[in-house]
Design a protein around this motif. Sequence first.
Motif, PDB file in Angstrom:
ATOM      1  N   PHE A  81       0.820  -1.215   0.000  1.00  0.00           N
ATOM      2  CA  PHE A  81       0.000   0.000   0.000  1.00  0.00           C
ATOM      3  C   PHE A  81       0.859   1.272   0.000  1.00  0.00           C
ATOM      4  N   LEU A  82       2.030   1.196   0.659  1.00  0.00           N
ATOM      5  CA  LEU A  82       2.934   2.354   0.650  1.00  0.00           C
ATOM      6  C   LEU A  82       3.417   2.637  -0.769  1.00  0.00           C
ATOM      7  N   TYR A  83       3.906   1.614  -1.453  1.00  0.00           N
ATOM      8  CA  TYR A  83       4.428   1.809  -2.807  1.00  0.00           C
ATOM      9  C   TYR A  83       3.318   2.185  -3.788  1.00  0.00           C
ATOM     10  N   LYS A  84       2.120   1.665  -3.547  1.00  0.00           N
ATOM     11  CA  LYS A  84       0.988   2.030  -4.400  1.00  0.00           C
ATOM     12  C   LYS A  84       0.675   3.521  -4.255  1.00  0.00           C
ATOM     13  N   LYS A  85       0.795   4.012  -3.033  1.00  0.00           N
ATOM     14  CA  LYS A  85       0.473   5.414  -2.763  1.00  0.00           C
ATOM     15  C   LYS A  85       1.523   6.355  -3.353  1.00  0.00           C
ATOM     16  N   VAL A  86       2.800   5.988  -3.252  1.00  0.00           N
ATOM     17  CA  VAL A  86       3.873   6.896  -3.700  1.00  0.00           C
ATOM     18  C   VAL A  86       4.413   6.518  -5.079  1.00  0.00           C
ATOM     19  N   LYS A  87       3.820   5.499  -5.708  1.00  0.00           N
ATOM     20  CA  LYS A  87       4.212   5.073  -7.058  1.00  0.00           C
ATOM     21  C   LYS A  87       5.588   4.426  -7.095  1.00  0.00           C
ATOM     22  N   GLY A  88       5.778   3.450  -6.214  1.00  0.00           N
ATOM     23  CA  GLY A  88       6.954   2.605  -6.276  1.00  0.00           C
ATOM     24  C   GLY A  88       8.143   3.112  -5.490  1.00  0.00           C
ATOM     25  N   PRO A  89       9.261   2.335  -5.470  1.00  0.00           N
ATOM     26  CA  PRO A  89      10.471   2.718  -4.743  1.00  0.00           C
ATOM     27  C   PRO A  89      11.038   4.069  -5.173  1.00  0.00           C
ATOM     28  N   ASP A  90      10.992   4.366  -6.476  1.00  0.00           N
ATOM     29  CA  ASP A  90      11.472   5.675  -6.947  1.00  0.00           C
ATOM     30  C   ASP A  90      10.612   6.798  -6.389  1.00  0.00           C
ATOM     31  N   GLY A  91       9.309   6.555  -6.339  1.00  0.00           N
ATOM     32  CA  GLY A  91       8.408   7.557  -5.786  1.00  0.00           C
ATOM     33  C   GLY A  91       8.639   7.768  -4.302  1.00  0.00           C
ATOM     34  N   LEU A  92       8.948   6.687  -3.586  1.00  0.00           N
ATOM     35  CA  LEU A  92       9.251   6.806  -2.160  1.00  0.00           C
ATOM     36  C   LEU A  92      10.519   7.625  -1.950  1.00  0.00           C
ATOM     37  N   TYR A  93      11.526   7.361  -2.787  1.00  0.00           N
ATOM     38  CA  TYR A  93      12.794   8.104  -2.689  1.00  0.00           C
ATOM     39  C   TYR A  93      12.565   9.603  -2.901  1.00  0.00           C
ATOM     40  N   THR A  94      11.828   9.971  -3.961  1.00  0.00           N
ATOM     41  CA  THR A  94      11.636  11.398  -4.243  1.00  0.00           C
ATOM     42  C   THR A  94      10.679  12.050  -3.249  1.00  0.00           C
ATOM     43  N   TYR A  95       9.720  11.287  -2.720  1.00  0.00           N
ATOM     44  CA  TYR A  95       8.822  11.845  -1.702  1.00  0.00           C
ATOM     45  C   TYR A  95       9.627  12.264  -0.473  1.00  0.00           C
ATOM     46  N   ASN A  96      10.457  11.359   0.023  1.00  0.00           N
ATOM     47  CA  ASN A  96      11.267  11.671   1.206  1.00  0.00           C
ATOM     48  C   ASN A  96      12.272  12.782   0.925  1.00  0.00           C
ATOM     49  N   LEU A  97      12.868  12.737  -0.257  1.00  0.00           N
ATOM     50  CA  LEU A  97      13.826  13.776  -0.643  1.00  0.00           C
ATOM     51  C   LEU A  97      13.151  15.148  -0.668  1.00  0.00           C
ATOM     52  N   LEU A  98      11.976  15.214  -1.217  1.00  0.00           N
ATOM     53  CA  LEU A  98      11.274  16.500  -1.307  1.00  0.00           C
ATOM     54  C   LEU A  98      10.945  17.055   0.079  1.00  0.00           C
ATOM     55  N   GLN A  99      10.555  16.191   1.012  1.00  0.00           N
ATOM     56  CA  GLN A  99      10.253  16.678   2.363  1.00  0.00           C
ATOM     57  C   GLN A  99      11.491  17.290   3.007  1.00  0.00           C
ATOM     58  N   ARG A 100      12.641  16.644   2.812  1.00  0.00           N
ATOM     59  CA  ARG A 100      13.890  17.188   3.381  1.00  0.00           C
ATOM     60  C   ARG A 100      14.298  18.459   2.648  1.00  0.00           C
ATOM     61  N   ALA A 101      14.140  18.474   1.332  1.00  0.00           N
ATOM     62  CA  ALA A 101      14.517  19.656   0.549  1.00  0.00           C
ATOM     63  C   ALA A 101      13.692  20.875   0.954  1.00  0.00           C
ATOM     64  N   LYS A 102      12.403  20.670   1.206  1.00  0.00           N
ATOM     65  CA  LYS A 102      11.551  21.775   1.648  1.00  0.00           C
ATOM     66  C   LYS A 102      12.012  22.295   3.018  1.00  0.00           C
ATOM     67  N   ALA A 103      12.401  21.374   3.888  1.00  0.00           N
ATOM     68  CA  ALA A 103      12.896  21.780   5.207  1.00  0.00           C
ATOM     69  C   ALA A 103      14.190  22.577   5.082  1.00  0.00           C
TER      70      ALA A 103
END
Length: 415
Positions: free
Chosen positions: A102-124
């Motif tokens: 369900f996590l990968y489905k929500k963020v569109k796979g491992p690449d999506g998980l990587y960029t989701y987390n990266l974006l949260q840190r980049a915004k911070a």
Amino acid sequence: MKIVLIQHRAFLDGSGGTEKICTFLANQFAAAGHSVTIATYDANTNGKPFFPLNENIQVDNIYSTSIIQKVAQPIYNYKGNNPLLWIKHKLKKKYAKAYNYFLYKKVKGPDGLYTYNLLQRAKAWNRYLQQLHPDVIITMSIETLLEITYQQHYDAVIINSTNGRPDYDYTDLLWYRSRQEKQLLKEAYKHLSAIQVLFDSYKQFIPDSFTGKSYVIPNPAPQIPDEHIVHHTKTKERYKIIQIGSLVTDCKQQHLSIEVFSKIAHKYPHWDLYFWGQGPDYTSLKEKIAALEMEDRIHLMGLTDDPLYELSNSDIFLFPSKYEGLPLALLEAMSAGLPSLGFASCSGVNELIQHGENGFLANDIIEMQQYLELLINDAQLRERMGFNAHNKMKSFSADIISNKWKTLLDEVTGR
């Protein structure tokens, strides 16, 4: 000028080369009258800088549990024989698989998980830097550059300090990186006004996405007076072969030093091998030494607060690394007047060691053993090579390196 140096992880309590150079640059900039901040993102919130810092330098850790990071659950198989534990781990495995689905489905796979987390840190990072409003941002790696610039914009001049061969930073030559991560790292170079590399030969490894100006600035070496370097013609009861570095055999290859020395130790009963450093491979190296029954000749000494003291009481620097940028331990060994042994294929090492002049570059482990025996058997050779190594380091003084950085800053900021 307001300067912020960013090492996005491992600065707190970190005792490696990147931490040391980050500290050196911060201290030099502060001494020149600049307002200097070091910033990091480190879950080790109680950590402290390992190397001494100018009291005027501010250290900020922007880590916060409010910066959302989604993590996939680990999947592992129970290998024991307890049926109750087997059932327990079977249920945990099923839960982990469902959670990850369900996590990968929500963020569109491992690449999506990587960029989701990266974006949260980049915004911070963006929120922090916009508030700090620096004139110059110096990133201590390309990963750090990507960390702050992903989908973000800054008016400040951005410079990257490259502490390795540049292509190690954006390829999978040394370890796995996904295609997406490699592409994002290359694109991050577009944000740079300038990049510092350690050797002129390293410029060829900068990707085409970089459009700024490159500067060759090596790391500084300690300057030891001629009269205080190692004098190899003195007779001693025991002699030391030394290696300093993190106990990470994938890079530093301490296991090869053990193999080389153990084969010849019986021929040279007055020589010992000493390792200084700490790291994840301590236990495996200790077991290897025990299996060879060499505990009385090969020593794992742990971390030292005074590497120059240990080097000045040694006789040969053995450094069989697989890859390096510009190794600080080798700079220190050469400055102390030690002849050094490394591999001809090792980046950085093959730039500093001049074969036959201040040390030897071996093509394989057999040649390394041969060159080590040459040095063990010839004090005059050690004396000549050690003095040549010491003289080479005079062009790596802190003053010379600081002036090069001053030129870089003046040119990119137009001051």
